[in-house]
Write an enzyme that holds these catalytic residues in place. Sequence first.
Site, PDB file in Angstrom:
ATOM      1  N   ARG A   2       0.814  -1.217   0.000  1.00 25.37           N
ATOM      2  CA  ARG A   2       0.000   0.000   0.000  1.00 25.37           C
ATOM      3  C   ARG A   2       0.847   1.267   0.000  1.00 25.37           C
ATOM      4  O   ARG A   2       0.337   2.355   0.266  1.00 25.37           O
ATOM      5  CB  ARG A   2      -0.935   0.003   1.212  1.00 25.37           C
ATOM      6  CG  ARG A   2      -1.905  -1.174   1.240  1.00 25.37           C
ATOM      7  CD  ARG A   2      -2.875  -1.089   2.408  1.00 25.37           C
ATOM      8  NE  ARG A   2      -3.740  -2.259   2.472  1.00 25.37           N
ATOM      9  CZ  ARG A   2      -4.681  -2.444   3.390  1.00 25.37           C
ATOM     10  NH1 ARG A   2      -4.867  -1.524   4.338  1.00 25.37           N
ATOM     11  NH2 ARG A   2      -5.421  -3.543   3.386  1.00 25.37           N
ATOM     12  N   CYS A  52      17.761  -3.855  12.439  1.00 25.41           N
ATOM     13  CA  CYS A  52      16.689  -2.940  12.839  1.00 25.41           C
ATOM     14  C   CYS A  52      17.195  -1.622  13.405  1.00 25.41           C
ATOM     15  O   CYS A  52      16.406  -0.692  13.602  1.00 25.41           O
ATOM     16  CB  CYS A  52      15.767  -3.627  13.841  1.00 25.41           C
ATOM     17  SG  CYS A  52      14.933  -5.080  13.169  1.00 25.41           S
ATOM     18  N   GLY A  89      12.595 -12.648   7.082  1.00 25.08           N
ATOM     19  CA  GLY A  89      13.524 -13.755   7.284  1.00 25.08           C
ATOM     20  C   GLY A  89      14.775 -13.549   6.462  1.00 25.08           C
ATOM     21  O   GLY A  89      14.955 -12.515   5.808  1.00 25.08           O
ATOM     22  N   CYS A 119       3.261  -7.994  18.586  1.00 24.05           N
ATOM     23  CA  CYS A 119       4.387  -8.045  17.647  1.00 24.05           C
ATOM     24  C   CYS A 119       4.258  -6.904  16.654  1.00 24.05           C
ATOM     25  O   CYS A 119       3.164  -6.603  16.169  1.00 24.05           O
ATOM     26  CB  CYS A 119       4.396  -9.371  16.893  1.00 24.05           C
ATOM     27  SG  CYS A 119       4.321 -10.846  17.933  1.00 24.05           S
ATOM     28  N   CYS A 120       5.370  -6.275  16.316  1.00 23.06           N
ATOM     29  CA  CYS A 120       5.328  -5.199  15.337  1.00 23.06           C
ATOM     30  C   CYS A 120       5.020  -5.765  13.956  1.00 23.06           C
ATOM     31  O   CYS A 120       5.391  -6.886  13.634  1.00 23.06           O
ATOM     32  CB  CYS A 120       6.646  -4.431  15.313  1.00 23.06           C
ATOM     33  SG  CYS A 120       8.054  -5.400  14.728  1.00 23.06           S
TER      34      CYS A 120
END
Length: 396
Positions: A20, A82, A118, A214-215
């Site tokens: 999106r 991250c 992953g 969970c994000c």
Amino acid sequence: MTDKVVVAGVGMIPFAKPGRSETYDVMGAQAARRALADASVDYAAVAQSYVGYVYGDSTSGQRALYRLGHSGAPVVNVNNNCSTGSSALWLARRAVASGQADVALALGFEQMTPGAPGSVWTDRPDVLGAFAEVRDRVAGVPDPGTPMAATYFGAAGQSYVEENGIDPATFAHITVKSRKHAAANPYAVFRAPLSVEEVLASPHVYGPLTRFQCCPPTCGAAAAVLVSPEYARKHGLRADVVIEAQSLVTDGPTTFEGDLRRLVGYDMTAVASRRVYEESGVGPEDIRVAELHDCFTTNEFLTYEALGLTPEGTAEKFVLEGANTYGGQVVTNPSGGLISKGHPLGATGLAQAAELVWQLRGQAEGRQVNGVRVALQHNLGLGGACVVTLYKKVDG
């Protein structure tokens, strides 16, 4: 090295679910333009750029910034899992502080795909191999198909539950708080409220974690423009927010000794924050607003103690008494954090930076924490790296 580096401008775009959003280069260019406009700086003035992303081909940073022009200035691509966005910020700050650049741009973006992230490269050693060995030895080998990151942070949370005898439902309160904060953030993906019961009833993922703890995979971009104090004065730029102190650390030997909380960055966080407190003269008791790396509720919970916001063993009380939100000791993740705002990996650290700069300027609107003079940022990447940054509002 100059004592202070000015955050002259910040910018980000609304985060979105995969599929999106615009493409990474369009998102990155949009965020960079917003930060430059906020700073009243032309792209031609940028002496160095540091661009962070985790999933993307080499020189994706150039692809995004070439939309702003072909200045010939260096563009360095950054990938630190991250903590990528704040690692780019760390590099940009050092470039300005050392005098190598009067103006540096830190940009982060991510165009993610649905589902848990992953490894892309399965024909070579796993970068988390040593971490997996500790996890499997202490917590057991997870079932195939379990989201990789959740196994680490879920196991760390379960370890805390067992050692301290807390109710694992405590973690769900963090999601409830996160959604309340995100409701006032137009950049956030998930703004609808949730109850503790709804969080706990969502599908189980691993350990104490359910889906709403969970994000989500997210697409987005954010940026910051850093300048020297001299450049800001010469060009009449806004200079009321500075990076007072900053530390980037990687794993030490304690990470791999068998404590699952240390495996997910507890000691990195403690070391980096201690260095920042010592450098700035600000203590955890002075912090009233912070953006923490809440990739999972369990990690936000552990981070309260690692940063010294509450003593070890007291995070449950900290949460249940509302010390982590408006009216409490410190407003954690006023943006909604990674759980509700979203976590486009390369953009996260710079989105945190944008939120805290807005807080210090008094521009956070419905999320505003009143009277803040300092703000703390914590951004963590397994594998590993942790960046802690302290921002300060200055007069004049």
